[in-house]
Design a protein around this motif. Structure first.
Motif, PDB file in Angstrom:
ATOM      1  N   ILE A   1       0.866  -1.152   0.021  1.00  0.00           N
ATOM      2  CA  ILE A   1       0.154   0.059  -0.092  1.00  0.00           C
ATOM      3  C   ILE A   1       0.899   1.210   0.029  1.00  0.00           C
ATOM      4  N   ARG A   2       1.930   1.122   0.904  1.00  0.00           N
ATOM      5  CA  ARG A   2       2.869   2.310   0.877  1.00  0.00           C
ATOM      6  C   ARG A   2       3.688   2.672  -0.422  1.00  0.00           C
ATOM      7  N   ALA A   3       3.943   1.453  -0.904  1.00  0.00           N
ATOM      8  CA  ALA A   3       4.705   1.601  -2.389  1.00  0.00           C
ATOM      9  C   ALA A   3       3.818   2.225  -3.459  1.00  0.00           C
ATOM     10  N   ALA A   4       2.773   1.551  -3.449  1.00  0.00           N
ATOM     11  CA  ALA A   4       1.730   1.847  -4.564  1.00  0.00           C
ATOM     12  C   ALA A   4       1.025   3.260  -4.449  1.00  0.00           C
ATOM     13  N   GLY A   5       0.769   3.470  -3.288  1.00  0.00           N
ATOM     14  CA  GLY A   5      -0.099   4.899  -2.876  1.00  0.00           C
ATOM     15  C   GLY A   5      -1.429   4.646  -2.847  1.00  0.00           C
ATOM     16  N   SER A   6      -2.461   5.274  -2.228  1.00  0.00           N
ATOM     17  CA  SER A   6      -3.818   4.776  -2.249  1.00  0.00           C
ATOM     18  C   SER A   6      -4.415   4.660  -3.656  1.00  0.00           C
ATOM     19  N   ASP A   7      -4.003   5.908  -4.267  1.00  0.00           N
ATOM     20  CA  ASP A   7      -4.924   6.077  -5.462  1.00  0.00           C
ATOM     21  C   ASP A   7      -4.442   4.789  -6.472  1.00  0.00           C
ATOM     22  N   LEU A   8      -3.406   4.193  -6.576  1.00  0.00           N
ATOM     23  CA  LEU A   8      -3.025   2.926  -7.081  1.00  0.00           C
ATOM     24  C   LEU A   8      -3.785   1.909  -6.658  1.00  0.00           C
ATOM     25  N   VAL A   9      -3.848   1.702  -5.377  1.00  0.00           N
ATOM     26  CA  VAL A   9      -4.611   0.536  -4.760  1.00  0.00           C
ATOM     27  C   VAL A   9      -6.253   0.736  -4.981  1.00  0.00           C
ATOM     28  N   LEU A  10      -6.720   1.948  -5.174  1.00  0.00           N
ATOM     29  CA  LEU A  10      -8.026   2.163  -5.465  1.00  0.00           C
ATOM     30  C   LEU A  10      -8.227   1.679  -6.784  1.00  0.00           C
ATOM     31  N   GLU A  11      -7.344   2.130  -7.515  1.00  0.00           N
ATOM     32  CA  GLU A  11      -7.741   1.747  -9.113  1.00  0.00           C
ATOM     33  C   GLU A  11      -7.654   0.099  -9.266  1.00  0.00           C
ATOM     34  N   THR A  12      -6.746  -0.405  -8.454  1.00  0.00           N
ATOM     35  CA  THR A  12      -6.632  -2.159  -8.318  1.00  0.00           C
ATOM     36  C   THR A  12      -7.995  -2.457  -7.713  1.00  0.00           C
ATOM     37  N   LEU A  13      -8.696  -2.050  -6.780  1.00  0.00           N
ATOM     38  CA  LEU A  13      -9.766  -2.444  -6.127  1.00  0.00           C
ATOM     39  C   LEU A  13     -11.022  -2.299  -7.415  1.00  0.00           C
ATOM     40  N   SER A  14     -10.861  -1.141  -8.036  1.00  0.00           N
ATOM     41  CA  SER A  14     -11.984  -0.964  -9.067  1.00  0.00           C
ATOM     42  C   SER A  14     -11.843  -1.994 -10.142  1.00  0.00           C
ATOM     43  N   SER A  15     -10.559  -2.229 -10.610  1.00  0.00           N
ATOM     44  CA  SER A  15     -10.574  -3.324 -11.545  1.00  0.00           C
ATOM     45  C   SER A  15     -10.824  -4.690 -11.286  1.00  0.00           C
ATOM     46  N   ARG A  16     -10.822  -5.020 -10.006  1.00  0.00           N
ATOM     47  CA  ARG A  16     -11.202  -6.181  -9.161  1.00  0.00           C
ATOM     48  C   ARG A  16     -12.726  -6.197  -9.059  1.00  0.00           C
ATOM     49  N   GLY A  17     -13.518  -5.115  -9.315  1.00  0.00           N
ATOM     50  CA  GLY A  17     -14.788  -4.880  -8.851  1.00  0.00           C
ATOM     51  C   GLY A  17     -15.189  -4.839  -7.401  1.00  0.00           C
ATOM     52  N   GLU A  18     -14.433  -4.223  -6.587  1.00  0.00           N
ATOM     53  CA  GLU A  18     -14.418  -4.199  -5.390  1.00  0.00           C
ATOM     54  C   GLU A  18     -14.574  -2.945  -4.662  1.00  0.00           C
ATOM     55  N   LEU A  19     -14.459  -1.863  -5.482  1.00  0.00           N
ATOM     56  CA  LEU A  19     -14.337  -0.632  -4.908  1.00  0.00           C
ATOM     57  C   LEU A  19     -15.669  -0.353  -4.437  1.00  0.00           C
ATOM     58  N   ALA A  20     -16.828  -0.668  -5.034  1.00  0.00           N
ATOM     59  CA  ALA A  20     -17.954  -0.292  -4.144  1.00  0.00           C
ATOM     60  C   ALA A  20     -17.970  -0.753  -2.720  1.00  0.00           C
ATOM     61  N   ARG A  21     -17.462  -2.007  -2.578  1.00  0.00           N
ATOM     62  CA  ARG A  21     -17.486  -2.799  -1.322  1.00  0.00           C
ATOM     63  C   ARG A  21     -16.699  -2.091  -0.205  1.00  0.00           C
ATOM     64  N   PHE A  22     -15.483  -1.499  -0.975  1.00  0.00           N
ATOM     65  CA  PHE A  22     -14.433  -0.668  -0.051  1.00  0.00           C
ATOM     66  C   PHE A  22     -15.136   0.752   0.534  1.00  0.00           C
ATOM     67  N   ARG A  23     -15.737   1.067  -0.401  1.00  0.00           N
ATOM     68  CA  ARG A  23     -16.418   2.488  -0.167  1.00  0.00           C
ATOM     69  C   ARG A  23     -17.568   2.117   0.978  1.00  0.00           C
ATOM     70  N   MET A  24     -18.230   1.407   0.695  1.00  0.00           N
ATOM     71  CA  MET A  24     -19.194   0.846   1.995  1.00  0.00           C
ATOM     72  C   MET A  24     -18.423   0.551   3.272  1.00  0.00           C
ATOM     73  N   PHE A  25     -17.425  -0.222   3.316  1.00  0.00           N
ATOM     74  CA  PHE A  25     -16.556  -0.410   4.334  1.00  0.00           C
ATOM     75  C   PHE A  25     -16.155   0.811   5.287  1.00  0.00           C
ATOM     76  N   GLN A  26     -15.693   1.616   4.143  1.00  0.00           N
ATOM     77  CA  GLN A  26     -15.253   3.129   4.792  1.00  0.00           C
ATOM     78  C   GLN A  26     -16.290   3.632   5.505  1.00  0.00           C
ATOM     79  N   ARG A  27     -17.415   3.628   5.158  1.00  0.00           N
ATOM     80  CA  ARG A  27     -18.577   4.190   5.838  1.00  0.00           C
ATOM     81  C   ARG A  27     -19.002   3.716   7.203  1.00  0.00           C
ATOM     82  N   GLN A  28     -18.396   2.520   7.449  1.00  0.00           N
ATOM     83  CA  GLN A  28     -18.541   1.922   8.956  1.00  0.00           C
ATOM     84  C   GLN A  28     -17.996   2.868   9.981  1.00  0.00           C
TER      85      GLN A  28
END
Length: 188
Positions: free
Chosen positions: A108-135
């Motif tokens: 995560i540190r090497a990639a930076g959060s934006d690149l990790v978010l792009e990876t989550l998006s390409s895996r179809g998990e960005l919406a799940r992560f956004r829901m997780f963030q709201r907890q």
């Protein structure tokens, strides 16, 4: 063959706490055009199996390398000392490389959060992560801590998380412990 047992060792055994670290190592090797022939990639299925694996390697002529999390540093040091594989305190000189917290944090540190978010998006998990963030418990954490926690919240996610991010991180920003391990394996 990667992941084979101790009986099939050829030259160097690279020890990983689990599958997620091994997959990240393989992804970095692939991206770096490093052929892993001559290496036995061994999943310990927990760092507490290190002593057993290293003891089994004694007398085979195989060299052992490894990757570990910071919390296991003291244990790794003790095992290597007990088996006569460590002189002084330099685990890197013995072929064992520690991550500050764990490989996921390093990635995560090497990639930076934006690149990790792009990876989550390409895996179809960005919406799940956004829901997780709201907890409520997540709202006070940094995005890096949220990503780290999210990596381990679903079965199978942690296994692929680091490798998927390694696939897109620029080579000059790769996690240092992982690159040092690959260099040690390549230069053996």
């Amino acid at each position: 063959m990667p992941g084979a047992g101790v009986g099939s060792l050829r030259r160097t055994a690279v020890l990983f706490e689990g599958g997620s670290d091994r997959l990240a190592f393989e992804a970095l090797a692939r991206r770096s055009d490093v052929v892993l022939d001559g290496l036995d990639l061994v999943e310990l299925k927990g760092i507490t199996n290190l002593r057993t694996r290293l003891t089994a390697l004694c007398g085979t002529g195989a060299r052992a390398l490894g990757l570990f999390d910071a919390a296991e540093g003291r244990y790794v040091t003790g095992v290597l000392r007990d088996l006569g594989m460590l002189q002084g305190d330099d685990l890197g000189a013995a072929g064992f490389f520690g991550c500050d917290r764990d490989l996921e944090e390093e990635v995560i540190r090497a990639a930076g959060s934006d690149l990790v978010l792009e990876t989550l998006s390409s895996r179809g998990e960005l919406a799940r992560f956004r829901m997780f963030q709201r907890q409520p418990a997540q709202r006070i954490r940094s995005i890096e801590d949220q990503l780290h926690r999210f990596a381990g919240t679903a079965a199978g996610r942690k296994t692929r998380f680091a490798a998927d991010v390694i696939e897109v991180v620029p080579l000059d920003r790769m996690p240092v412990p992982l690159t040092r391990l690959l260099d040690a394996a390549r230069n053996g």
